[in-house]
Design a protein around this motif. Sequence first.
Motif, PDB file in Angstrom:
ATOM      1  N   GLY A   7       0.809  -1.198   0.000  1.00 18.54           N
ATOM      2  CA  GLY A   7       0.000   0.000   0.000  1.00 18.54           C
ATOM      3  C   GLY A   7       0.847   1.255   0.000  1.00 18.54           C
ATOM      4  O   GLY A   7       2.041   1.241  -0.268  1.00 18.54           O
ATOM      5  N   CYS A   8       0.205   2.371   0.355  1.00 16.44           N
ATOM      6  CA  CYS A   8       0.862   3.675   0.335  1.00 16.44           C
ATOM      7  C   CYS A   8       1.665   3.877   1.616  1.00 16.44           C
ATOM      8  O   CYS A   8       1.146   3.707   2.717  1.00 16.44           O
ATOM      9  N   GLY A   9       2.918   4.221   1.439  1.00 15.05           N
ATOM     10  CA  GLY A   9       3.771   4.515   2.581  1.00 15.05           C
ATOM     11  C   GLY A   9       3.758   6.012   2.900  1.00 15.05           C
ATOM     12  O   GLY A   9       3.425   6.849   2.059  1.00 15.05           O
ATOM     13  N   ILE A  10       4.123   6.340   4.131  1.00 20.60           N
ATOM     14  CA  ILE A  10       4.163   7.736   4.578  1.00 20.60           C
ATOM     15  C   ILE A  10       5.576   8.028   5.054  1.00 20.60           C
ATOM     16  O   ILE A  10       6.117   7.315   5.903  1.00 20.60           O
ATOM     17  N   ALA A  11       6.146   9.097   4.503  1.00 22.43           N
ATOM     18  CA  ALA A  11       7.514   9.467   4.840  1.00 22.43           C
ATOM     19  C   ALA A  11       7.532  10.330   6.104  1.00 22.43           C
ATOM     20  O   ALA A  11       6.713  11.231   6.267  1.00 22.43           O
ATOM     21  N   GLN A  49      -4.417   6.587  -5.421  1.00 13.80           N
ATOM     22  CA  GLN A  49      -5.654   7.014  -4.765  1.00 13.80           C
ATOM     23  C   GLN A  49      -5.534   6.905  -3.247  1.00 13.80           C
ATOM     24  O   GLN A  49      -6.010   7.774  -2.503  1.00 13.80           O
ATOM     25  N   GLU A  50      -4.895   5.833  -2.795  1.00 19.05           N
ATOM     26  CA  GLU A  50      -4.707   5.673  -1.353  1.00 19.05           C
ATOM     27  C   GLU A  50      -3.850   6.815  -0.789  1.00 19.05           C
ATOM     28  O   GLU A  50      -4.139   7.377   0.279  1.00 19.05           O
ATOM     29  N   CYS A  51      -2.781   7.153  -1.507  1.00 15.58           N
ATOM     30  CA  CYS A  51      -1.904   8.243  -1.025  1.00 15.58           C
ATOM     31  C   CYS A  51      -2.652   9.570  -0.972  1.00 15.58           C
ATOM     32  O   CYS A  51      -2.480  10.354  -0.036  1.00 15.58           O
ATOM     33  N   MET A  52      -3.506   9.808  -1.993  1.00 17.03           N
ATOM     34  CA  MET A  52      -4.261  11.054  -2.014  1.00 17.03           C
ATOM     35  C   MET A  52      -5.278  11.081  -0.878  1.00 17.03           C
ATOM     36  O   MET A  52      -5.513  12.127  -0.253  1.00 17.03           O
ATOM     37  N   GLN A  53      -5.871   9.930  -0.598  1.00 15.10           N
ATOM     38  CA  GLN A  53      -6.820   9.876   0.515  1.00 15.10           C
ATOM     39  C   GLN A  53      -6.122  10.077   1.861  1.00 15.10           C
ATOM     40  O   GLN A  53      -6.625  10.802   2.736  1.00 15.10           O
TER      41      GLN A  53
END
Length: 850
Positions: A136-140, A428-432
């Motif tokens: 999934g989308c990671g967060i830095a 889309q996941e990152c934008m959400q």
Amino acid sequence: MMLTSSFIVLLLKLFLLLCNSTENMCFWRVKSNEICDGDFPQDCAFLLYTGVDPAPKDFFKYLFKSCLPSKIYQYLLSLYFAMEEINDNPYLLPNVSLEIAYYKGKCNGYSSLFTDLNIMTRNYDTLPNYICDQFGCGIALTGPQWLSSAQVAAILQFYFTPQITYGPFHPLLSDQSKFPNLHQIAAKDRFLPEAVVSLLFHFSWTWVGLVIQDDDQGIQFLIDIKEEMQRNGVCLAFVNVIPQNMHLFSTRSEKYYNQIITSSANVVILYGELNTSLEVSFKHWKYLGTQKIWFTTSQWDAITSDRDFSLTSFYGTLTISQYHGDVSTLNNFFHRMNLSKDTHHFSSERLGWLYFNCSILKSNCKTPNHCTYSNSWEWLPWPSFDMAMNDECYNIYNAIYAVAHALHEMVLNKIDFWQLGNESTIMQECMQIHEFLKNMQFLNPIGDVVIINPQAKRDSEYEIHMIWNFPQGLGVKVKIGRFYSYFLHDQKLYLYEDVIQWASGYSQIPTSICSVSCAPGFKKFYLEEKPSCCFDCSPCPENEISNATDLTQCVRCPDGQYANTERNHCFPKVVTYLAYADPLGIVLTCTALFLSMLSVLVLGIFVKNQYTPIVKANNRTLSYILLISLTLCFLCSLFFIGYPSTVRCFLQQITFGILFTVAVSAVLAKTITVLLAFTIAIPGRRVKRLLIFGTPKIIIPICSLFQLIICGFWLGLSPPFVERDTHSEHGHIIIMCNKGSSIAFYSVLAYLGCLALASFIVAFLVRNLPDTFNEAKFLTFSMLLFCSVWVTFFPVHHSTKGKVMVAVEVFSILASSAGLLGCIFIPKCYIIVLRPDRNCIQRLKGKNNS
């Protein structure tokens, strides 16, 4: 030559080794010669994501094995602590583990971390490209330096990867047009300049230095703190703007140091980021033992307390940090960790060598296991591991929870999408997640509200700490107060005065001023081309006061009050006048009464012996008039004594002028009588007619008439009045009669002077005429004495003030009247009373015939 040089170097090394044999032996037993703090960059970046498998409990030990600065270990421990809390929480990210990816062996190197994604590791194993659907989308998570976070954000925005920075809040990073995916977890520092200046003002530090970094944030801080200082009367002694270019800095470093060391300011504010030339400067100043009080932000804690600090190198260090609640479970978490089993970087032996130079562990070097991990934590100096979170660690703690809440919402959204039969892409996941973070507001486990949206962020509250330094790097960080940004201006700062202790044996607050405060009774005046904090003090003028320190103007006391000697208070003036009860008033009153009684006694003697030759020969009528006028002159002096009133003021000058005119004109008549009597033998009848018709007797009415005319003009144009003299005598209000018109007063005296001068001239001309009862000589002496008294009166009258001036006039009246009485009548009384044989007409005729 080369061999000789090499030999000398080896010999010096041998001596050095022998001098430190104990420590070196311990050092080799510890088997660690790495200085990890060094000049390593103290930034750290991670990538957070969710995984299905449970997170291993020991995956952080691989990072702890690396040689990293102690500041980075603080970040890792805070990260580890927060992730463990989240992964153990069944209500946050249920059935999902929060995991971390980091650069192999390090946590810095931003560009490599987020561009070459094939080197990412998960639990120290190769991590596939994080854009895969599997993870999934990671967060830095980046920080603490804003510039590094900005560089990373420029890359991550192409991947729509959300980014959270845990460094101090920076206005530039809030620009959504430049950094659309970046979020700052720290609260705003809008009130930081006010908090700093409030503490300076509390300690009366009005003359301080400022050292900032040459960047936008440093210049903005300079502008903000200057405005706040102007409002509170604090001045900058110097401003050192440290350039970021190391070459430029090296050419100016000595100038910066000299400016600090030679300045009279004892307090220096330090503002900027670590890993810059500013940090190099500060370490250099610290090494040279600069005797200053340093006021810094919390990220400088580790620099302001090092094992190289001595007790005398600093007066103390104050730090200011954003307020946050205490993490009560943090200490238990530290004690549960047994990192010394996993890495030699946390072993007791290494800590003893690094922080105590083996002074504590000398006896235990042979048996390293004797030092337990618990002892390590108890003795570990706080600069490396502060048992309370600093700002960056607290921001990391909140950032991890923000990521967890965002990913939790993401997981719930995925469930909804799966129920609808839809699947979302990574983008889309990152934008959400970005939208979740942008509007996120939550309550962290310690009860603090965390807001990420910059428009909705609250202003920070601040904690103020004092660092007490002890030998060998031991230090105590003590909370001494708080700053409440939402309170009223004079209530924002609250200090715990009982816990404030100054280093180096100073029990009183050290001073940092340009000029010593002007004490009450003085006013300050500013010097040209000098800041407002530099001034001189001058005493307040006469009858003006200043009852506080550092006043620029003195205030004049009201008319009814006077300034004390110190000129810091006004006291009511004492109402005074020439009273009968005053010693001077008593003397003058008694003298006037005595002389008037003496004059009456002389008059009685003359009346009783009015038919004797000596009385008849000197024109007894004129003698009676003169004695009566002298008696009234003595009594009129009493009008000058006592509480003045309008009637008294009228009678003082009028009776004085008229009675003295009568007395002096009587003397003039006497002298003219003598002159006419001795010129009667001259042929002709004109002189005889003058004596027959009583020409001398009409002199008194004529002379008195002119004086009455002068007094009439005086009373009509500018009569005397009662005056309150508040200036003549310090601390007193003198009630006295103002003469109204000085010209009229001196006209009266001038007229009297003309009469006295005429009398003196005539008496002087007839002083040698032969006759037994010729009183011309006595009249001459009396007029000489009279003129001498009133000539002396003028300068004395002008040189005195208040009731003394009134006493001078009374004395002149008594002295001149007594002179006339004594010179004219005392010799006659002597003959009448004591030598009556000389007062016989037959004896006088026989004497003349002989």
